[in-house]
Enzyme design. Structure first.
Site, PDB file in Angstrom:
ATOM      1  N   GLU A  49       0.801  -1.229   0.000  1.00 54.79           N
ATOM      2  CA  GLU A  49       0.000   0.000   0.000  1.00 54.79           C
ATOM      3  C   GLU A  49       0.840   1.290   0.000  1.00 54.79           C
ATOM      4  O   GLU A  49       1.827   1.387   0.724  1.00 54.79           O
ATOM      5  CB  GLU A  49      -0.897  -0.011   1.231  1.00 54.79           C
ATOM      6  CG  GLU A  49      -1.933   1.112   1.257  1.00 54.79           C
ATOM      7  CD  GLU A  49      -3.139   0.725   2.085  1.00 54.79           C
ATOM      8  OE1 GLU A  49      -4.026   0.029   1.544  1.00 54.79           O
ATOM      9  OE2 GLU A  49      -3.189   1.087   3.272  1.00 54.79           O
ATOM     10  N   LYS A  80       0.600   4.770   1.343  1.00 59.06           N
ATOM     11  CA  LYS A  80      -0.198   5.362   2.430  1.00 59.06           C
ATOM     12  C   LYS A  80       0.661   6.394   3.171  1.00 59.06           C
ATOM     13  O   LYS A  80       1.686   6.042   3.740  1.00 59.06           O
ATOM     14  CB  LYS A  80      -0.593   4.219   3.362  1.00 59.06           C
ATOM     15  CG  LYS A  80      -1.470   4.566   4.543  1.00 59.06           C
ATOM     16  CD  LYS A  80      -1.719   3.292   5.345  1.00 59.06           C
ATOM     17  CE  LYS A  80      -2.790   3.435   6.393  1.00 59.06           C
ATOM     18  NZ  LYS A  80      -2.965   2.187   7.160  1.00 59.06           N
ATOM     19  N   LYS A  90      -7.954   2.346  -2.897  1.00 59.28           N
ATOM     20  CA  LYS A  90      -8.291   2.189  -1.478  1.00 59.28           C
ATOM     21  C   LYS A  90      -8.969   3.471  -1.012  1.00 59.28           C
ATOM     22  O   LYS A  90      -8.354   4.523  -0.923  1.00 59.28           O
ATOM     23  CB  LYS A  90      -7.010   1.919  -0.694  1.00 59.28           C
ATOM     24  CG  LYS A  90      -7.212   1.799   0.787  1.00 59.28           C
ATOM     25  CD  LYS A  90      -8.074   0.616   1.147  1.00 59.28           C
ATOM     26  CE  LYS A  90      -7.246  -0.554   1.603  1.00 59.28           C
ATOM     27  NZ  LYS A  90      -6.468  -0.220   2.788  1.00 59.28           N
ATOM     28  N   GLU A  93     -14.448  -6.038   2.506  1.00 58.94           N
ATOM     29  CA  GLU A  93     -13.785  -5.966   3.812  1.00 58.94           C
ATOM     30  C   GLU A  93     -14.750  -6.194   4.971  1.00 58.94           C
ATOM     31  O   GLU A  93     -15.810  -5.581   5.050  1.00 58.94           O
ATOM     32  CB  GLU A  93     -13.122  -4.596   3.949  1.00 58.94           C
ATOM     33  CG  GLU A  93     -12.412  -4.423   5.283  1.00 58.94           C
ATOM     34  CD  GLU A  93     -11.632  -3.132   5.361  1.00 58.94           C
ATOM     35  OE1 GLU A  93     -10.747  -2.925   4.521  1.00 58.94           O
ATOM     36  OE2 GLU A  93     -11.929  -2.316   6.256  1.00 58.94           O
ATOM     37  N   ASN A 149     -10.157  -7.113   8.070  1.00 60.44           N
ATOM     38  CA  ASN A 149      -9.407  -5.980   8.615  1.00 60.44           C
ATOM     39  C   ASN A 149      -9.236  -6.168  10.119  1.00 60.44           C
ATOM     40  O   ASN A 149     -10.223  -6.241  10.851  1.00 60.44           O
ATOM     41  CB  ASN A 149     -10.136  -4.667   8.310  1.00 60.44           C
ATOM     42  CG  ASN A 149      -9.231  -3.452   8.523  1.00 60.44           C
ATOM     43  OD1 ASN A 149      -8.099  -3.589   9.003  1.00 60.44           O
ATOM     44  ND2 ASN A 149      -9.719  -2.280   8.159  1.00 60.44           N
ATOM     45  N   GLU A 164      -5.712  -7.950   6.519  1.00 58.48           N
ATOM     46  CA  GLU A 164      -5.439  -6.530   6.368  1.00 58.48           C
ATOM     47  C   GLU A 164      -5.098  -5.864   7.701  1.00 58.48           C
ATOM     48  O   GLU A 164      -5.758  -6.125   8.706  1.00 58.48           O
ATOM     49  CB  GLU A 164      -6.674  -5.788   5.835  1.00 58.48           C
ATOM     50  CG  GLU A 164      -7.274  -6.318   4.562  1.00 58.48           C
ATOM     51  CD  GLU A 164      -8.541  -5.539   4.194  1.00 58.48           C
ATOM     52  OE1 GLU A 164      -9.174  -5.904   3.205  1.00 58.48           O
ATOM     53  OE2 GLU A 164      -8.901  -4.577   4.922  1.00 58.48           O
ATOM     54  N   SER A 165      -4.138  -4.976   7.647  1.00 63.16           N
ATOM     55  CA  SER A 165      -3.787  -4.061   8.744  1.00 63.16           C
ATOM     56  C   SER A 165      -2.925  -4.681   9.848  1.00 63.16           C
ATOM     57  O   SER A 165      -3.129  -5.827  10.252  1.00 63.16           O
ATOM     58  CB  SER A 165      -5.023  -3.445   9.410  1.00 63.16           C
ATOM     59  OG  SER A 165      -5.783  -2.740   8.459  1.00 63.16           O
TER      60      SER A 165
HETATM   61  O1  IGP Z   1      -0.996   0.350   7.435  1.00 66.01           O
HETATM   62  P1  IGP Z   1      -1.463  -1.038   7.792  1.00 66.01           P
HETATM   63  O2  IGP Z   1      -1.748  -1.238   9.242  1.00 66.01           O
HETATM   64  O3  IGP Z   1      -0.535  -2.065   7.220  1.00 66.01           O
HETATM   65  O4  IGP Z   1      -2.875  -1.232   7.069  1.00 66.01           O
HETATM   66  C1  IGP Z   1      -3.000  -1.337   5.655  1.00 66.01           C
HETATM   67  C2  IGP Z   1      -4.481  -1.450   5.294  1.00 66.01           C
HETATM   68  O5  IGP Z   1      -4.970  -2.654   5.788  1.00 66.01           O
HETATM   69  C3  IGP Z   1      -5.270  -0.273   5.844  1.00 66.01           C
HETATM   70  O6  IGP Z   1      -4.755   0.873   5.240  1.00 66.01           O
HETATM   71  C4  IGP Z   1      -6.763  -0.384   5.596  1.00 66.01           C
HETATM   72  C5  IGP Z   1      -7.522  -1.503   5.595  1.00 66.01           C
HETATM   73  N1  IGP Z   1      -8.807  -1.206   5.317  1.00 66.01           N
HETATM   74  C6  IGP Z   1      -8.919   0.103   5.142  1.00 66.01           C
HETATM   75  C7  IGP Z   1     -10.039   0.861   4.812  1.00 66.01           C
HETATM   76  C8  IGP Z   1      -9.846   2.197   4.628  1.00 66.01           C
HETATM   77  C9  IGP Z   1      -8.610   2.787   4.820  1.00 66.01           C
HETATM   78  C10 IGP Z   1      -7.490   2.050   5.144  1.00 66.01           C
HETATM   79  C11 IGP Z   1      -7.645   0.694   5.307  1.00 66.01           C
END
Ligand code: IGP
Length: 266
Positions: free
Chosen positions: A54, A56, A116, A165, A186, A216-217
């Site tokens: 990503e 970001k 995204k 998601e 997520n 995710e995340s």
């Molecule tokens: O920076 P991280 O913790 O690796 O996360 C990435 C991604 O999963 C996260 O940006 C995200 C997952 N779902 C979303 C929905 C909207 C905005 C952002 C997100």
């Protein structure tokens, strides 16, 4: 009002401005000039972990992450490391992204691209394709069932894939009922911004094995990827860890192609 409600309210305001500058029929007319969408599914579904890397700059939970003056250089570094797809944040207020970032990456990188954003209207789905996205994110928590289905079907009509998601059991049921092929779990609750790394392992068993699961995340490194792969993930979506790493190519490479010890659990 949850954090998610607040973000979506801002997204709708920005969207209204773009839509009055370029109404939907005119936006749609541009689609004929856009190359067909790439299919990320083969790479994501293949054995061994895939990375959706990503772009970001900041987030509501963490604030500033990285300046990223040149998103194309970052995306190219991800591609060099073997990323299966690139995710580009286009939400401006909270994440510092833009459609210009998406277009710039599109022009330079041949990998499938995920737009995204907090997609809540048809306009944003058409916009994603018009700016070169191959994949859109639909956040179940932000959508009622009718809208979820309408946006999903529109994205598919335009040749895109949808990353659906979820964050809890009820949302997972809704994603499955929708027929989602790509299900993203997520770890971050978008209503509170709290991260819970155990959510994936709780929800994965509820998802039929013919669907592709994306974790995710909060992925901090190889150990987290190994854990998610052992719990059934085919892919991980990683932002913060990669944008902060001095060598994003090596970081993506290290997270890619990992297989579960003793065979895939699902
Ligand atoms: O920076 P991280 O913790 O690796 O996360 C990435 C991604 O999963 C996260 O940006 C995200 C997952 N779902 C979303 C929905 C909207 C905005 C952002 C997100």
């Amino acid at each position: 009002m949850t954090v998610l409600d607040d973000i979506v309210a801002g997204v709708r305001e920005d969207l209204a401005r773009r839509e009055s500058a370029l109404p939907l029929p005119e936006l749609r007319a541009r689609l004929s000039d856009v190359a067909p969408a790439l299919d990320p599914l083969p790479a994501l579904a293949a054995p061994g972990s895939s990375v959706i890397a990503e772009v970001k700059r900041r987030s509501p939970s963490k604030g500033h992450l990285a300046d990223i003056p040149d998103p194309v250089a970052l995306a190219s570094a991800y591609a060099a490391g073997g990323a299966a797809a690139i995710s580009v944040l286009t939400e401006e207020r909270r994440f510092g992204g833009s459609l210009a970032d998406l277009a710039a990456v599109r022009a330079a990188v041949d990998l499938p691209l995920l737009r995204k954003d907090f997609t809540v209207t048809d306009y944003q789905v058409v916009e994603a394709r018009a700016w070169g996205a191959d994949l859109v994110l639909l956040i179940v928590a932000a959508l009622d069932d009718d809208t979820l289905r309408r946006l999903h079907d529109l994205a598919r009509e335009l040749g895109m894939r949808v990353l659906v998601e979820v964050h809890d059991e009820a949302e997972t049921e809704r994603a499955i009922a929708l027929g989602a092929t790509l299900v993203g779990v997520n770890a971050r609750n978008l209503k509170t911004l709290a991260v819970d790394a155990d959510v994936f392992g709780r929800l994965a068993p509820l998802v039929p094995t013919d669907r592709v699961l994306v974790a995710e995340s909060g992925v901090g490194g190889v150990a987290d990827v190994e854990r998610y792969v052992a719990e059934g993930a085919r892919a991980v979506l990683v932002g913060e860890t990669l944008v902060k790493d001095g060598d994003p190519t090596a970081a993506v490479r290290a997270m890619s192609g990992l297989v579960a010890a003793g065979g895939a659990p699902r």
